[in-house]
Each structure stands twice: as C-alpha cells, then as structure tokens.
Write a protein that holds these residues in place. Structure first.
Motif, PDB file in Angstrom:
ATOM      1  N   UNK A  21      44.909  41.517  30.329  1.00  0.00           N
ATOM      2  CA  UNK A  21      45.167  40.907  29.094  1.00  0.00           C
ATOM      3  C   UNK A  21      45.341  39.628  29.188  1.00  0.00           C
ATOM      4  N   UNK A  22      46.264  39.062  30.189  1.00  0.00           N
ATOM      5  CA  UNK A  22      46.802  37.751  30.459  1.00  0.00           C
ATOM      6  C   UNK A  22      45.349  37.158  31.243  1.00  0.00           C
ATOM      7  N   UNK A  23      44.564  37.931  32.043  1.00  0.00           N
ATOM      8  CA  UNK A  23      43.388  37.249  32.551  1.00  0.00           C
ATOM      9  C   UNK A  23      42.659  36.904  31.462  1.00  0.00           C
ATOM     10  N   UNK A  24      42.449  37.576  30.429  1.00  0.00           N
ATOM     11  CA  UNK A  24      41.408  37.370  29.156  1.00  0.00           C
ATOM     12  C   UNK A  24      41.956  35.993  28.531  1.00  0.00           C
ATOM     13  N   UNK A  25      43.316  36.081  28.385  1.00  0.00           N
ATOM     14  CA  UNK A  25      43.887  34.822  27.563  1.00  0.00           C
ATOM     15  C   UNK A  25      43.598  33.733  28.518  1.00  0.00           C
ATOM     16  N   UNK A  26      43.903  33.886  29.688  1.00  0.00           N
ATOM     17  CA  UNK A  26      43.533  32.417  30.602  1.00  0.00           C
ATOM     18  C   UNK A  26      42.320  32.149  30.666  1.00  0.00           C
ATOM     19  N   UNK A 118      41.287  34.483  38.873  1.00  0.00           N
ATOM     20  CA  UNK A 118      41.786  34.978  39.998  1.00  0.00           C
ATOM     21  C   UNK A 118      43.392  34.870  40.444  1.00  0.00           C
ATOM     22  N   UNK A 119      43.552  33.569  40.058  1.00  0.00           N
ATOM     23  CA  UNK A 119      45.124  33.152  40.075  1.00  0.00           C
ATOM     24  C   UNK A 119      46.054  34.204  39.250  1.00  0.00           C
ATOM     25  N   UNK A 120      45.738  34.564  38.425  1.00  0.00           N
ATOM     26  CA  UNK A 120      46.570  35.664  37.354  1.00  0.00           C
ATOM     27  C   UNK A 120      46.614  36.802  38.140  1.00  0.00           C
ATOM     28  N   UNK A 121      45.343  37.202  38.541  1.00  0.00           N
ATOM     29  CA  UNK A 121      45.165  38.521  39.367  1.00  0.00           C
ATOM     30  C   UNK A 121      46.027  38.563  40.610  1.00  0.00           C
ATOM     31  N   UNK A 122      46.214  37.402  41.444  1.00  0.00           N
ATOM     32  CA  UNK A 122      47.024  37.390  42.502  1.00  0.00           C
ATOM     33  C   UNK A 122      48.445  37.459  42.436  1.00  0.00           C
ATOM     34  N   UNK A 123      48.784  36.961  41.062  1.00  0.00           N
ATOM     35  CA  UNK A 123      50.054  37.332  40.717  1.00  0.00           C
ATOM     36  C   UNK A 123      50.732  38.272  39.926  1.00  0.00           C
ATOM     37  N   UNK A 124      49.660  39.455  39.991  1.00  0.00           N
ATOM     38  CA  UNK A 124      49.799  40.752  39.042  1.00  0.00           C
ATOM     39  C   UNK A 124      50.933  41.139  39.441  1.00  0.00           C
TER      40      UNK A 124
END
Length: 134
Positions: A21-26, A118-124
C-alpha cells in the motif's frame, strides 16, 4: 498426503500489505510530483516505473503467503523461490513492455519511480513492524 495448509487470510490482511500500500502511494506521489514539476510525460513515466516495481512485489507477496503453518514449511520455501523467480521475470517483462509500448517516455522518470518504490520495499521490515505495533 498433502501437508500444505492454504492460507485463508485475505490479501489485505497479509503482513506485506502495508508495504504494498505504501509502495502504491509512493508511486502515485512520484508521478504527481514529476507531472507538476516536470511535465505530463515525466508524470506517467514515473508512474509506469513505480508500477514496474509494485506489480512484481504484489505477485511475490501473493506467492509467499499462499500457505501457512509449520506443516507447510517446504511449500513456503518452494513458493519463496518460485515467487522470486517470477518477480524477476515479471520485472523484466514489464520493463520491456514499457520501453517498447510507450512513446514518448522519459527514461529518467521511469527509473525515478522504480527506485522510489524499491526504496519503500527495502525498508519493508521497518514498515511491517510499525504497523504490527498498532
């Protein structure tokens, strides 16, 4: 006898959902920023880059969380590896589709959107931990 236990948890309740969800928002935020501060081509290019990262991540999450429980450990490991392979193939295919199918396109914006997601996923792990506290 099949020892795999299907995970009946709805997709929106999976531990990976807050990250997706955060990745979609980003991805949307990056697209809007690029649209307003650059131009519309940069905006949709950034959105496409974000989607190139988001869609394979959602596929991976779906595959990894298909089974649950200790009796499904081997199935979970198998799904992890096949999910990761599928994620890589899907990412490559989506990049090819974007490069070949979308004209005009701003390459810098595509990579900006892709890297932002990808940065959001890295801090998942940090994100999941924070959501589990609430």
């Amino acid at each position: 006898m099949d020892a795999r236990t299907p995970n009946r948890t709805p997709f929106h309740r999976l531990p990976a959902f807050p990250v997706l969800l955060l990745q979609a928002c980003v991805a949307l935020l990056a697209a809007l920023i690029l649209w307003f501060f650059q131009n519309p081509v940069a905006g949709y290019s950034g959105l496409l880059g974000g989607l190139v990262a988001l869609v394979p991540n959602a596929y991976f999450a779906y595959r990894v969380y298909r089974y649950s429980g200790a009796r499904s450990a081997q199935a979970i490991v198998r799904e992890f590896y096949s999910g990761e392979a599928g994620k890589i193939i899907l990412t490559a295919a989506l990049f090819v589709l974007v490069w070949v199918g979308v004209k005009p396109l701003e390459a810098t914006a595509v990579f900006a959107g892709y890297l932002a997601v990808l940065a959001v996923g890295a801090s998942g792990l940090l994100i999941v931990k924070r959501f589990q506290k609430h």
